[in-house]
Write a protein that holds these residues in place. Structure first.
Motif, PDB file in Angstrom:
ATOM      1  N   LYS A   1       0.821  -1.213   0.000  1.00  0.00           N
ATOM      2  CA  LYS A   1       0.000   0.000   0.000  1.00  0.00           C
ATOM      3  C   LYS A   1       0.859   1.269   0.000  1.00  0.00           C
ATOM      4  N   SER A   2       1.884   1.294   0.843  1.00  0.00           N
ATOM      5  CA  SER A   2       2.688   2.522   0.962  1.00  0.00           C
ATOM      6  C   SER A   2       3.380   2.871  -0.345  1.00  0.00           C
TER       7      SER A   2
ATOM      8  N   ALA B   1       3.703   6.037  -5.264  1.00  0.00           N
ATOM      9  CA  ALA B   1       3.812   6.115  -6.724  1.00  0.00           C
ATOM     10  C   ALA B   1       2.630   6.875  -7.334  1.00  0.00           C
ATOM     11  N   LEU B   2       1.407   6.523  -6.905  1.00  0.00           N
ATOM     12  CA  LEU B   2       0.227   7.196  -7.450  1.00  0.00           C
ATOM     13  C   LEU B   2       0.206   8.663  -7.025  1.00  0.00           C
TER      14      LEU B   2
ATOM     15  N   SER C   1       0.324  -1.076  12.882  1.00  0.00           N
ATOM     16  CA  SER C   1      -0.124   0.292  12.630  1.00  0.00           C
ATOM     17  C   SER C   1       0.282   0.734  11.233  1.00  0.00           C
ATOM     18  N   ILE C   2      -0.639   1.404  10.559  1.00  0.00           N
ATOM     19  CA  ILE C   2      -0.300   1.947   9.255  1.00  0.00           C
ATOM     20  C   ILE C   2      -0.098   3.444   9.370  1.00  0.00           C
ATOM     21  N   LEU C   3       0.691   3.962   8.506  1.00  0.00           N
ATOM     22  CA  LEU C   3       0.988   5.388   8.478  1.00  0.00           C
ATOM     23  C   LEU C   3       1.502   5.895   9.815  1.00  0.00           C
TER      24      LEU C   3
ATOM     25  N   THR D   1      -0.638  -3.036 -11.689  1.00  0.00           N
ATOM     26  CA  THR D   1       0.195  -1.881 -11.359  1.00  0.00           C
ATOM     27  C   THR D   1       1.541  -2.326 -10.818  1.00  0.00           C
ATOM     28  N   SER D   2       2.520  -1.451 -11.026  1.00  0.00           N
ATOM     29  CA  SER D   2       3.828  -1.654 -10.427  1.00  0.00           C
ATOM     30  C   SER D   2       4.346  -0.308  -9.942  1.00  0.00           C
ATOM     31  N   ALA D   3       4.608  -0.231  -8.659  1.00  0.00           N
ATOM     32  CA  ALA D   3       5.168   1.007  -8.120  1.00  0.00           C
ATOM     33  C   ALA D   3       6.607   1.175  -8.590  1.00  0.00           C
ATOM     34  N   VAL D   4       7.249   0.065  -8.945  1.00  0.00           N
ATOM     35  CA  VAL D   4       8.646   0.101  -9.392  1.00  0.00           C
ATOM     36  C   VAL D   4       8.741   0.657 -10.810  1.00  0.00           C
TER      37      VAL D   4
END
Lengths: 328, 328
Positions: A68-69, A74-75, A102-104, A240-243
């Motif tokens: 997710k992060s 990337a988005l 915990s997220i974020l 999708t690929s963040a890379v």
């Protein structure tokens, strides 16, 4: 020592002027459970309310490990750099206080966005109950809109009840999935896939492309067999690929196309109005229940009554009547 | 002129002795919204409570046209004739009062079961709100168990919120589907397919066999891609025909196998206890909200407040605080 408290007009002016410092402090105010802070927060919200509602609100969920992060980084970077948009990233994670998962929790998960003036990242409030966290996040969302953010991401984990809550505060709900449909499905709540406006298969890179393409085909076929979305729109499945950046621009086109189509058919505004009214009635229900369960007599009797109900010694209706202090 | 009212012990004795007349009258009592009837109903329920909980509770849903009545008639007949079981058929249909689309409005939909002493059919209560209908049906279910029914069907339509309600009162939740995945999907609530413990493709007869087999394969493949059931059991997809009897015995084996497996892994009892506790807290919430919305001042102000919220002139939180008569 905390900074001196501002007045409601000072908060409102600072937020509308786009001050990140004032925005951050105003969000701290809406997260506070102190009655005086709450009253001031409502004043601030009422003052900026005419300047809210203009962003595109996007919910993003997926189990831990789905990426997710890096996806949001990337988005988000694409929206800021290429589209010239102002972005806020909020989160709903009722577990953030209980530690673990915990997220974020820190901004280093999204280093580019964290350093970017056009992006505003805020960790999940740790107000305890999901209702409290949801309220604070909804109000933070309005403040971010008043501060001129064009797009708001609301991030959550794809387990428990929090993604239903996030679904109830956004215009578009995005589910991130891994190719391979394996262990990660164990953590997903049933029904969540049918609630999504789009599915993104993440990490479609580094030799994973074939599996990802195959997963996309499988999900596209599967979703045809399930009830259609009330928006009238199909649920696209994207790779999708963040890379490599694969699919990021394409996904945003999907979101924009969705927003345009649902604005034209009236669903966009209808969903927002329904969300507002749901929020009203949920707020009332939560307040009534909070008062009830805070009552000393109820607190004292509840454990024994719950045990008797669970053991089948008393009907739930009779137990409710007893706790309510009424004759059944 | 209605028959003279019985005392609580008279009702209890009649129900436990298996009297259909007394059972029917006791269900009428739990369906009543008169306070005196409600009090008497709770006395009756408390008296028979130790004799409840022994049936297998099966929820059955599907959109209109899927063939619910003929399916229930076929499965019910099999349970009574072949398995020697005593069956009760209840329904949850909040629309039954509003006319149009009512289910179980008359017993001629299931002529064999209606004429069979070992089967007890009861139309949906028309108490108005879903909460009221759900309460009455839950209590009727307990009365039927006390009267010695081995299996209880709770039928509902696969639209709106009623199937979530039925899901919350049964051990096994069955979704009936037509082959062809066409218009019928429009009527299905999103998320319902993931909630089902099994899918039955109905009308697998008269030249429809090939399409039905194909649909079964498609759904089997699709469900593998979706999150697994909390029961730990797979969701089987079956072909059934009320005409030829295809799949009816097989389906019952599925239900029995499910019950045995979940009894062994503890999920069966856990689900029932959770349902009881949910019912307790839902009853409390409903009572608190009923009182609140019945308040004269709230009733007078609510329409204007809702309009202001929908129009974005006031935040839902501030509106809730105003209605609750508190300072925000």
């Amino acid at each position: 020592m905390p900074p001196k408290r501002l007045s409601a007009p000072e908060y409102a002016t600072g937020i509308l002027a786009g001050s990140r410092t004032v925005l951050g402090r105003a969000i701290t105010l809406v997260e506070s459970t102190l009655p005086a802070d709450q009253a001031l927060a409502q004043e601030v919200l009422q003052a900026v309310l005419p300047q809210t509602g203009r962003s595109l609100r996007v919910g993003i969920t997926g189990v831990p490990g789905v990426g997710k992060s890096t996806f949001i980084e990337a988005l988000g970077r694409y929206l800021v750099e290429t589209k010239g948009l102002k972005l806020a990233v909020l989160a709903v994670d009722p577990s953030s206080q209980r530690g673990g998962g915990s997220i974020l929790g820190d901004k280093t998960r999204m280093p580019w966005l964290a350093a970017e003036p056009a992006a505003f990242i805020r960790p999940s409030p740790s107000a305890g109950s999901l209702g409290g966290v949801a309220r604070a996040t909804r109000e933070a969302l309005l403040l971010c809109e008043a501060a001129g953010h064009d797009v708001i991401f609301v991030e959550t984990v794809g387990v428990g009840q929090s993604e239903t809550t996030v679904h109830g505060m956004v215009d578009f709900f995005l589910l991130l999935m891994l190719a391979g449909a394996g262990d990660e499905l164990q953590g997903l709540k049933r029904g969540i896939m049918e609630m999504a406006d789009a599915l993104c298969i993440t990490k479609a890179d580094h030799g994973n492309e074939l599996a990802a393409r195959r997963a996309r085909l499988d999900y596209q076929n599967a979703l045809h067999l399930f009830p259609p979305a009330p928006s009238g729109q199909v649920q696209p499945v994207l790779l999708t690929s963040a890379v490599s950046g694969l699919g990021i621009a394409e996904l945003w086109t999907v979101v924009e196309t969705y927003a345009e189509a649902t604005r034209q058919n009236g669903y966009f505004e209808q969903r927002r109005q329904e969300q507002q009214l749901q929020w009203l009635h949920q707020s009332i229900a939560q307040a009534l229940e909070s008062r009830f369960y805070a009552d000393a007599a109820v607190r004292e009797r509840l454990p024994a009554v719950r045990a008797a109900v669970a053991a089948g010694q008393i009907t739930p209706m009779a137990a409710a009547a007893e706790l309510l202090g009424t004759k059944a």
